[in-house]
Design an enzyme around this catalytic site. Structure first.
Site, PDB file in Angstrom:
ATOM      1  CB  SER A 139      -0.868  -0.016   1.262  1.00 48.14           C
ATOM      2  OG  SER A 139      -1.525   1.218   1.462  1.00 48.14           O
ATOM      3  CE1 TYR A 152      -5.383  -1.730   4.278  1.00 47.66           C
ATOM      4  CE2 TYR A 152      -4.076   0.251   3.963  1.00 47.66           C
ATOM      5  CZ  TYR A 152      -4.735  -0.849   3.436  1.00 47.66           C
ATOM      6  OH  TYR A 152      -4.728  -1.071   2.075  1.00 47.66           O
TER       7      TYR A 152
HETATM    8  P1  NAP Z   1     -11.721  -5.073  -1.631  1.00 46.11           P
HETATM    9  O1  NAP Z   1     -12.543  -4.896  -2.848  1.00 46.11           O
HETATM   10  O2  NAP Z   1     -12.314  -4.801  -0.299  1.00 46.11           O
HETATM   11  O3  NAP Z   1     -11.069  -6.522  -1.683  1.00 46.11           O
HETATM   12  C1  NAP Z   1     -10.473  -7.120  -0.556  1.00 46.11           C
HETATM   13  C2  NAP Z   1     -10.485  -8.604  -0.760  1.00 46.11           C
HETATM   14  O4  NAP Z   1      -9.961  -9.260   0.400  1.00 46.11           O
HETATM   15  C3  NAP Z   1     -11.917  -9.124  -0.955  1.00 46.11           C
HETATM   16  O5  NAP Z   1     -11.909 -10.197  -1.849  1.00 46.11           O
HETATM   17  C4  NAP Z   1     -12.255  -9.581   0.444  1.00 46.11           C
HETATM   18  O6  NAP Z   1     -13.317 -10.484   0.511  1.00 46.11           O
HETATM   19  C5  NAP Z   1     -10.931 -10.230   0.804  1.00 46.11           C
HETATM   20  N1  NAP Z   1     -10.894 -10.539   2.217  1.00 46.11           N
HETATM   21  C6  NAP Z   1     -11.152  -9.726   3.253  1.00 46.11           C
HETATM   22  N2  NAP Z   1     -11.103 -10.424   4.409  1.00 46.11           N
HETATM   23  C7  NAP Z   1     -10.815 -11.712   4.075  1.00 46.11           C
HETATM   24  C8  NAP Z   1     -10.670 -12.903   4.813  1.00 46.11           C
HETATM   25  N3  NAP Z   1     -10.831 -12.936   6.146  1.00 46.11           N
HETATM   26  N4  NAP Z   1     -10.372 -14.039   4.142  1.00 46.11           N
HETATM   27  C9  NAP Z   1     -10.249 -14.030   2.808  1.00 46.11           C
HETATM   28  N5  NAP Z   1     -10.407 -12.950   2.045  1.00 46.11           N
HETATM   29  C10 NAP Z   1     -10.687 -11.785   2.689  1.00 46.11           C
HETATM   30  O7  NAP Z   1     -10.487  -4.093  -1.715  1.00 46.11           O
HETATM   31  P2  NAP Z   1      -9.227  -4.017  -2.709  1.00 46.11           P
HETATM   32  O8  NAP Z   1      -8.900  -2.597  -2.813  1.00 46.11           O
HETATM   33  O9  NAP Z   1      -9.418  -4.829  -3.917  1.00 46.11           O
HETATM   34  O10 NAP Z   1      -8.114  -4.683  -1.769  1.00 46.11           O
HETATM   35  C11 NAP Z   1      -7.215  -5.681  -2.204  1.00 46.11           C
HETATM   36  C12 NAP Z   1      -5.876  -5.450  -1.562  1.00 46.11           C
HETATM   37  O11 NAP Z   1      -5.338  -4.213  -2.043  1.00 46.11           O
HETATM   38  C13 NAP Z   1      -5.926  -5.315  -0.040  1.00 46.11           C
HETATM   39  O12 NAP Z   1      -4.811  -5.958   0.528  1.00 46.11           O
HETATM   40  C14 NAP Z   1      -5.836  -3.823   0.168  1.00 46.11           C
HETATM   41  O13 NAP Z   1      -5.314  -3.496   1.428  1.00 46.11           O
HETATM   42  C15 NAP Z   1      -4.902  -3.450  -0.952  1.00 46.11           C
HETATM   43  N6  NAP Z   1      -4.871  -2.046  -1.330  1.00 46.11           N
HETATM   44  C16 NAP Z   1      -5.961  -1.435  -1.861  1.00 46.11           C
HETATM   45  C17 NAP Z   1      -5.862  -0.106  -2.222  1.00 46.11           C
HETATM   46  C18 NAP Z   1      -7.026   0.651  -2.816  1.00 46.11           C
HETATM   47  O14 NAP Z   1      -6.907   1.864  -3.029  1.00 46.11           O
HETATM   48  N7  NAP Z   1      -8.128   0.027  -3.123  1.00 46.11           N
HETATM   49  C19 NAP Z   1      -4.679   0.599  -2.040  1.00 46.11           C
HETATM   50  C20 NAP Z   1      -3.599  -0.061  -1.504  1.00 46.11           C
HETATM   51  C21 NAP Z   1      -3.688  -1.386  -1.158  1.00 46.11           C
HETATM   52  P3  NAP Z   1     -14.838  -9.937   0.694  1.00 46.11           P
HETATM   53  O15 NAP Z   1     -15.269  -9.462  -0.664  1.00 46.11           O
HETATM   54  O16 NAP Z   1     -15.571 -11.142   1.172  1.00 46.11           O
HETATM   55  O17 NAP Z   1     -14.781  -8.832   1.690  1.00 46.11           O
END
Ligand code: NAP
Length: 247
Positions: A139, A152
């Protein structure tokens, strides 16, 4: 030296592959030729269907990483050589009021599960004497402090550190361990930020690209890091951020 970006003949597991960045990465790995295990706490059937519709191969696996050891038996005998640790959660709150539950929940999924999933993956690879690749999703908060997200930020700084130590231990064994640090990407994770007019405007104002990223913007770097073209890339935390860190 191979400069191939093909993942043909490789088997990948992507955590949190039902939506967002994980779903985009799963689709891209499959398009590059990998067979993809789409892991999620909920069904990844939508992702699997999209991969199959495009002519690729994928299966859905239920894996709830709220139990950080949940993946301990997932890799033995399955032939995976690529792992993308994408699953993550975020809890927001002023540090002065932050609860132990919000601390532990985020650390368990974002850091502890990432480490022990990777350990299980590498144990199987090393036992087989094969190389492979791990891509961790870090991140901007692997580099910066953020606001109102203490667990986080701690977890994502930890992801950068774990990426480096595992690269140090496994690079010579043919396992590439790297991370991608996404900037601000429009997913469920950032819904609250995008709906806050002040925070949203402040973030947008700082992004040189002039817009939030899409999940697909992260996927190409993941394909690269999984591919033979990244053979000599170890321990890197690569920003894919529309220029955010350059400001
Ligand atoms: P997201 O749409 O909320 O996706 C997160 C994913 O992680 C979803 O598939 C979620 O499942 C899964 N997850 C959460 N808890 C879990 C658990 N206990 N067991 C298995 N899977 C679980 O958000 P995203 O932005 O795509 O996030 C993906 C990664 O990118 C994360 O590590 C996040 O921190 C990172 N990230 C995102 C951003 C951003 O701007 N979006 C920036 C930097 C880093 P559910 O759908 O069931 O909740």
């Amino acid at each position: 030296m191979s400069t191939s970006f093909s993942l043909s003949g490789r088997k990948a597991l992507v955590t949190g592959a039902n939506t967002g960045i994980g779903q985009a990465i799963a689709l891209a790995l499959a398009a590059a030729g990998a067979e993809v295990t789409c892991a999620g706490r909920r069904s990844c059937s939508e992702t699997v269907a999209a991969i199959e519709a495009a002519g690729g191969r994928a299966t859905s696996l239920t894996l709830d990483l709220a139990d950080p050891m949940a993946a301990r038996d997932v890799f033995a005998g399955t032939g995976h050589s690529l792992l993308v640790n994408n699953a993550g959660i975020i809890r927001r709150g002023d540090s002065v009021d932050f609860t132990e539950d919000d601390w532990d929940a985020v650390m368990d999924v974002n850091l502890k599960a990432l480490f022990f999933t990777t350990q299980a993956f590498a144990r199987d690879l090393l036992a087989r004497g094969e190389g492979g690749a791990v891509v961790n999703i870090a991140s901007m908060l692997s580099f910066q402090g953020g606001i109102r997200v203490p667990s986080y930020t701690a977890a994502k700084h930890g992801v950068a550190g774990i990426t480096k130590i595992l690269a140090n231990e496994w690079a010579a064994k043919g396992i590439n361990v790297n991370a991608i640090a996404p900037g601000y990407i429009a997913t469920n994770n950032t819904k609250a930020l995008r709906e806050d007019p002040d925070r949203s405007a402040a973030i947008l104002d700082r992004i040189p690209a002039g817009h939030w990223g899409a999940p697909e913007d992260i996927a190409g770097t993941a394909v690269f890091l999984c591919s033979p073209a990244a053979r000599y890339v170890h321990g890197a935390v690569i920003p894919v951020d529309g220029g955010w860190l350059a400001r």
